[in-house]
Scaffold this motif. Sequence first.
Motif, PDB file in Angstrom:
ATOM      1  N   GLY A  20       0.804  -1.211   0.000  1.00  0.00           N
ATOM      2  CA  GLY A  20       0.000   0.000   0.000  1.00  0.00           C
ATOM      3  C   GLY A  20       0.841   1.267   0.000  1.00  0.00           C
ATOM      4  O   GLY A  20       2.076   1.217   0.121  1.00  0.00           O
ATOM      5  N   PRO A  21       0.199   2.430  -0.117  1.00  0.00           N
ATOM      6  CA  PRO A  21       0.918   3.715  -0.208  1.00  0.00           C
ATOM      7  C   PRO A  21       1.848   3.990   0.963  1.00  0.00           C
ATOM      8  O   PRO A  21       2.876   4.655   0.806  1.00  0.00           O
ATOM      9  N   SER A  22       1.484   3.473   2.152  1.00  0.00           N
ATOM     10  CA  SER A  22       2.321   3.706   3.338  1.00  0.00           C
ATOM     11  C   SER A  22       3.079   2.453   3.764  1.00  0.00           C
ATOM     12  O   SER A  22       3.710   2.441   4.824  1.00  0.00           O
ATOM     13  N   GLY A  23       3.001   1.396   2.974  1.00  0.00           N
ATOM     14  CA  GLY A  23       3.633   0.134   3.347  1.00  0.00           C
ATOM     15  C   GLY A  23       5.094   0.061   2.955  1.00  0.00           C
ATOM     16  O   GLY A  23       5.595   0.850   2.148  1.00  0.00           O
ATOM     17  N   SER A  24       5.767  -0.923   3.499  1.00  0.00           N
ATOM     18  CA  SER A  24       7.190  -1.126   3.194  1.00  0.00           C
ATOM     19  C   SER A  24       7.388  -1.970   1.945  1.00  0.00           C
ATOM     20  O   SER A  24       8.508  -2.087   1.443  1.00  0.00           O
ATOM     21  N   ASN A  25       6.304  -2.573   1.439  1.00  0.00           N
ATOM     22  CA  ASN A  25       6.355  -3.389   0.232  1.00  0.00           C
ATOM     23  C   ASN A  25       5.349  -2.868  -0.793  1.00  0.00           C
ATOM     24  O   ASN A  25       4.437  -2.115  -0.447  1.00  0.00           O
ATOM     25  N   SER A  26       5.512  -3.319  -2.032  1.00  0.00           N
ATOM     26  CA  SER A  26       4.626  -3.046  -3.180  1.00  0.00           C
ATOM     27  C   SER A  26       5.021  -1.781  -3.919  1.00  0.00           C
ATOM     28  O   SER A  26       5.272  -0.737  -3.316  1.00  0.00           O
ATOM     29  N   ASN A  27       5.076  -1.903  -5.249  1.00  0.00           N
ATOM     30  CA  ASN A  27       5.384  -0.761  -6.092  1.00  0.00           C
ATOM     31  C   ASN A  27       4.541  -0.806  -7.353  1.00  0.00           C
ATOM     32  O   ASN A  27       3.383  -0.404  -7.325  1.00  0.00           O
ATOM     33  N   PHE A  28       5.070  -1.355  -8.453  1.00  0.00           N
ATOM     34  CA  PHE A  28       4.372  -1.328  -9.739  1.00  0.00           C
ATOM     35  C   PHE A  28       4.936  -2.457 -10.587  1.00  0.00           C
ATOM     36  O   PHE A  28       6.159  -2.561 -10.752  1.00  0.00           O
ATOM     37  N   ILE A  29       4.076  -3.321 -11.108  1.00  0.00           N
ATOM     38  CA  ILE A  29       4.546  -4.395 -11.985  1.00  0.00           C
ATOM     39  C   ILE A  29       3.751  -4.381 -13.287  1.00  0.00           C
ATOM     40  O   ILE A  29       2.630  -3.869 -13.352  1.00  0.00           O
ATOM     41  N   GLY A  30       4.356  -4.963 -14.325  1.00  0.00           N
ATOM     42  CA  GLY A  30       3.691  -5.131 -15.601  1.00  0.00           C
ATOM     43  C   GLY A  30       3.737  -6.573 -16.048  1.00  0.00           C
ATOM     44  O   GLY A  30       4.645  -7.330 -15.684  1.00  0.00           O
ATOM     45  N   VAL A  31       2.732  -6.970 -16.845  1.00  0.00           N
ATOM     46  CA  VAL A  31       2.676  -8.295 -17.458  1.00  0.00           C
ATOM     47  C   VAL A  31       2.390  -8.099 -18.938  1.00  0.00           C
ATOM     48  O   VAL A  31       1.498  -7.328 -19.304  1.00  0.00           O
ATOM     49  N   ASP A  32       3.130  -8.788 -19.791  1.00  0.00           N
ATOM     50  CA  ASP A  32       2.979  -8.609 -21.236  1.00  0.00           C
ATOM     51  C   ASP A  32       3.229  -9.930 -21.955  1.00  0.00           C
ATOM     52  O   ASP A  32       3.746 -10.894 -21.365  1.00  0.00           O
ATOM     53  N   THR A  33       2.833  -9.978 -23.222  1.00  0.00           N
ATOM     54  CA  THR A  33       3.129 -11.074 -24.151  1.00  0.00           C
ATOM     55  C   THR A  33       2.829 -12.421 -23.500  1.00  0.00           C
ATOM     56  O   THR A  33       3.719 -13.240 -23.271  1.00  0.00           O
ATOM     57  N   LEU A  34       1.559 -12.636 -23.209  1.00  0.00           N
ATOM     58  CA  LEU A  34       1.111 -13.836 -22.499  1.00  0.00           C
ATOM     59  C   LEU A  34       0.539 -14.840 -23.495  1.00  0.00           C
ATOM     60  O   LEU A  34      -0.224 -14.483 -24.400  1.00  0.00           O
ATOM     61  N   SER A  35       0.883 -16.108 -23.299  1.00  0.00           N
ATOM     62  CA  SER A  35       0.317 -17.172 -24.126  1.00  0.00           C
ATOM     63  C   SER A  35       0.013 -18.387 -23.269  1.00  0.00           C
ATOM     64  O   SER A  35       0.663 -18.621 -22.240  1.00  0.00           O
ATOM     65  N   LEU A  36      -0.982 -19.153 -23.710  1.00  0.00           N
ATOM     66  CA  LEU A  36      -1.336 -20.392 -23.026  1.00  0.00           C
ATOM     67  C   LEU A  36      -1.485 -21.478 -24.088  1.00  0.00           C
ATOM     68  O   LEU A  36      -2.303 -21.369 -25.005  1.00  0.00           O
ATOM     69  N   THR A  37      -0.654 -22.508 -23.964  1.00  0.00           N
ATOM     70  CA  THR A  37      -0.661 -23.619 -24.914  1.00  0.00           C
ATOM     71  C   THR A  37      -1.110 -24.883 -24.201  1.00  0.00           C
ATOM     72  O   THR A  37      -0.597 -25.218 -23.131  1.00  0.00           O
ATOM     73  N   THR A  38      -2.088 -25.568 -24.789  1.00  0.00           N
ATOM     74  CA  THR A  38      -2.553 -26.832 -24.226  1.00  0.00           C
ATOM     75  C   THR A  38      -2.033 -27.983 -25.080  1.00  0.00           C
ATOM     76  O   THR A  38      -1.691 -27.814 -26.246  1.00  0.00           O
ATOM     77  N   PHE A  39      -1.983 -29.149 -24.469  1.00  0.00           N
ATOM     78  CA  PHE A  39      -1.525 -30.355 -25.150  1.00  0.00           C
ATOM     79  C   PHE A  39      -2.598 -31.420 -25.005  1.00  0.00           C
ATOM     80  O   PHE A  39      -2.467 -32.364 -24.207  1.00  0.00           O
ATOM     81  N   PRO A  40      -3.703 -31.258 -25.728  1.00  0.00           N
ATOM     82  CA  PRO A  40      -4.832 -32.184 -25.568  1.00  0.00           C
ATOM     83  C   PRO A  40      -4.501 -33.568 -26.074  1.00  0.00           C
ATOM     84  O   PRO A  40      -3.571 -33.761 -26.864  1.00  0.00           O
ATOM     85  N   LEU A  41      -5.304 -34.544 -25.638  1.00  0.00           N
ATOM     86  CA  LEU A  41      -5.138 -35.904 -26.119  1.00  0.00           C
ATOM     87  C   LEU A  41      -5.358 -35.949 -27.623  1.00  0.00           C
ATOM     88  O   LEU A  41      -6.290 -35.354 -28.141  1.00  0.00           O
ATOM     89  N   THR A  42      -4.492 -36.628 -28.322  1.00  0.00           N
ATOM     90  CA  THR A  42      -4.675 -36.792 -29.758  1.00  0.00           C
ATOM     91  C   THR A  42      -5.682 -37.904 -30.019  1.00  0.00           C
ATOM     92  O   THR A  42      -6.047 -38.665 -29.128  1.00  0.00           O
ATOM     93  N   VAL A  43      -6.108 -38.017 -31.275  1.00  0.00           N
ATOM     94  CA  VAL A  43      -7.019 -39.097 -31.646  1.00  0.00           C
ATOM     95  C   VAL A  43      -6.425 -40.440 -31.261  1.00  0.00           C
ATOM     96  O   VAL A  43      -7.089 -41.324 -30.744  1.00  0.00           O
ATOM     97  N   GLY A  44      -5.106 -40.590 -31.506  1.00  0.00           N
ATOM     98  CA  GLY A  44      -4.462 -41.843 -31.185  1.00  0.00           C
ATOM     99  C   GLY A  44      -4.482 -42.153 -29.706  1.00  0.00           C
ATOM    100  O   GLY A  44      -4.726 -43.281 -29.299  1.00  0.00           O
ATOM    101  N   GLU A  45      -4.257 -41.150 -28.862  1.00  0.00           N
ATOM    102  CA  GLU A  45      -4.269 -41.368 -27.420  1.00  0.00           C
ATOM    103  C   GLU A  45      -5.663 -41.718 -26.935  1.00  0.00           C
ATOM    104  O   GLU A  45      -5.846 -42.581 -26.088  1.00  0.00           O
ATOM    105  N   ASN A  46      -6.682 -41.073 -27.469  1.00  0.00           N
ATOM    106  CA  ASN A  46      -8.057 -41.390 -27.091  1.00  0.00           C
ATOM    107  C   ASN A  46      -8.403 -42.823 -27.457  1.00  0.00           C
ATOM    108  O   ASN A  46      -9.140 -43.501 -26.737  1.00  0.00           O
ATOM    109  N   ALA A  47      -7.922 -43.294 -28.600  1.00  0.00           N
ATOM    110  CA  ALA A  47      -8.216 -44.649 -29.056  1.00  0.00           C
ATOM    111  C   ALA A  47      -7.704 -45.688 -28.070  1.00  0.00           C
ATOM    112  O   ALA A  47      -8.261 -46.790 -27.989  1.00  0.00           O
ATOM    113  N   PHE A  48      -6.662 -45.351 -27.313  1.00  0.00           N
ATOM    114  CA  PHE A  48      -6.078 -46.313 -26.393  1.00  0.00           C
ATOM    115  C   PHE A  48      -6.533 -46.118 -24.937  1.00  0.00           C
ATOM    116  O   PHE A  48      -5.939 -46.701 -24.033  1.00  0.00           O
ATOM    117  N   ASP A  49      -7.584 -45.327 -24.726  1.00  0.00           N
ATOM    118  CA  ASP A  49      -8.155 -45.227 -23.382  1.00  0.00           C
ATOM    119  C   ASP A  49      -8.576 -46.621 -22.918  1.00  0.00           C
ATOM    120  O   ASP A  49      -9.261 -47.355 -23.643  1.00  0.00           O
TER     121      ASP A  49
END
Length: 294
Positions: free
Chosen positions: A192-221
């Motif tokens: 906070g404004p009067s606290g000993s911690n915290s300032n300013f951060i940024g987050v950029d260029t975010l991506s999320l990649t999933t690795f779903p089961l392929t058709v072949g993997e589903n076939a072997f359930d």
Amino acid sequence: MKKITFLMVAFLATSLTFAQVLEIEEGFEDITILTDWDFVNASTDADNASSSWAQPDGTVFEAHEGDPGAYISVNFNSTTGVGTINNWAILPELTLSNGDELKFWSRTVDGQAFPDRLEVRISPDGSATLPIDDGSGEDVGSYSELLFSINPDLEGGDAYPDVWTEYTVLVDGLAAPTMTRLALRYYVTEGGPSGSNSNFIGVDTLSLTTFPLTVGENAFDGFSHFVNANDEFVLRASTQMENVVIYNTLGQQVINTKLANTNEAVNVAALNSGVYIATVSINGASKTVKFVKK
């Protein structure tokens, strides 16, 4: 020995097949269009705080990529006086599995004197219950699984880098593929404004990649295999099998048999005792397994 090495490489390659899907690719050029995100300030005295996650003007520092203000930022004004900052940017709901990959870039201000901290969390049960402002600044809703933290001990110096730095976080803590959400949590005690911690951060260029089961993997359930007392190599699957090829450890083919059912027994009585490698085909996909003939 060369044939054995090649066969073991083939075993690994056919047993582990992956597909990847880029689900999110965000450069934060205009955060007003992030309608499937949730921004929740559950800090102490959040109702009177003057700031939350926002689109900066780029004067504190410029974006990792794009226009100077093309990133999201959050800062010490998430609470008032001295308090606990608990400010969330929650990603859209997706079907996630352990091993899926979140990447993003982050940094704080030059010459950091007031330590910052950023967490990545997941809602492991899929309920994605939002954190609430209960006055403590500690509520996490259903986001109980901590995956990663930048500067977990709120240290000074460059513990939170003052240059854009890329982070890779792997999804974990899920019992099975789950429709759920990931979250970024700006979490700073004594902030906070009067606290000993915290300032300013940024987050950029975010991506999320999933690795779903392929058709072949589903076939072997539900696929299983074993050698029974009658010297039969038993194969069971939830989908009709097409073929099995069996090799010895020299890479020599010893059996090649067509299959037509979900429960098959291949006679291996003529084989010598030892380790064998079998490649089973279902719906054009293949799975390689090892078995021992006694």
